[in-house]
Scaffold this motif. Structure first.
Motif, PDB file in Angstrom:
ATOM      1  N   ASN A 110       0.826  -1.213   0.000  1.00 46.69           N
ATOM      2  CA  ASN A 110       0.000   0.000   0.000  1.00 46.69           C
ATOM      3  C   ASN A 110       0.863   1.267   0.000  1.00 46.69           C
ATOM      4  N   LYS A 111       1.960   1.240   0.763  1.00 48.04           N
ATOM      5  CA  LYS A 111       2.862   2.408   0.788  1.00 48.04           C
ATOM      6  C   LYS A 111       3.512   2.607  -0.582  1.00 48.04           C
ATOM      7  N   GLU A 114       0.977   4.060  -2.915  1.00 44.76           N
ATOM      8  CA  GLU A 114       0.789   5.493  -2.659  1.00 44.76           C
ATOM      9  C   GLU A 114       1.954   6.304  -3.227  1.00 44.76           C
TER      10      GLU A 114
END
Length: 159
Positions: A110-111, A114
C-alpha cells in the motif's frame, strides 16, 4: 387364632414394658435406621454360602475392573483432548504469525502504491496527450492528402 392373639398381646405388653423401640423393616441390623430401602448394602452378618461369597467377590472385582477401565478411558480421552488443544494452539500461533507477515506485506504494498500514484497520474496524462496528438496527426494526414489532391489538380491545369 387364639394363639395368634395371645402372641400379639404378649408382644404388645413386652413392647410397653421394654424401653426399646419397635424395630422398623428399614432398620439395619447393625447400624439402625437407614435412608435407603435397598437391600443391596453388603453386610457380613451371617456366614453365607461359599459359592455365593465367591460370586459376590467376582462380581465386585469385575465391577471394580470395569469402573477403573472407564476411568482410564476417560483419562485417555482427556489426554487426547489436551494434545488436540496443544496442536490447535500451535496451529493458531502459526496462523497468527502468517497473518502478521501478510499484514506487513500488504502495508508495504500500500505504501509503494501510494508512492507510485503521482507517476501513475502522469502516465494517465501522457496517455491522454498521446491520444490527442494521435487525433491531431490523423487530422493533419487527412488535410495533407486533401491538399495534395488539390495541388495535383492545380498542377494539371497549369501544364
Amino acid at each position: 387364632m387364639e394363639k395368634e392373639r395371645q402372641l400379639s398381646v404378649d408382644t404388645l405388653s413386652e413392647l410397653r414394658k421394654s424401653p426399646k423401640k419397635m424395630r422398623s423393616p428399614f432398620d439395619s441390623p447393625k447400624k439402625g435406621p437407614t435412608l435407603s430401602t435397598s437391600t443391596s448394602s453388603f453386610e457380613a452378618v451371617d456366614p453365607h454360602d461359599p459359592v455365593l461369597n465367591n460370586l459376590a467377590s467376582t462380581m465386585f472385582s469385575k465391577t471394580a475392573d470395569w469402573v477403573s477401565g472407564e476411568l482410564e478411558s476417560t483419562i485417555d480421552e482427556y489426554y487426547l483432548l489436551e494434545q488436540m488443544n496443544r496442536v490447535t494452539l500451535t496451529k493458531y500461533s502459526d496462523m497468527r504469525q502468517i497473518t502478521t507477515n501478510i499484514d506487513k506485506g500488504v502495508s508495504e504494498l500500500n505504501k509503494k502504491y501510494e508512492n507510485l500514484l503521482p507517476y501513475l497520474d502522469q502516465i494517465d496524462q501522457i496517455d491522454e496527450s498521446i491520444s490527442r496528438l494521435e487525433q491531431a496527426a490523423y487530422k493533419l494526414d487527412a488535410y495533407s492528402k486533401r491538399l495534395e489532391a488539390k495541388f495535383k489538380i492545380l498542377e494539371k491545369r497549369s501544364v
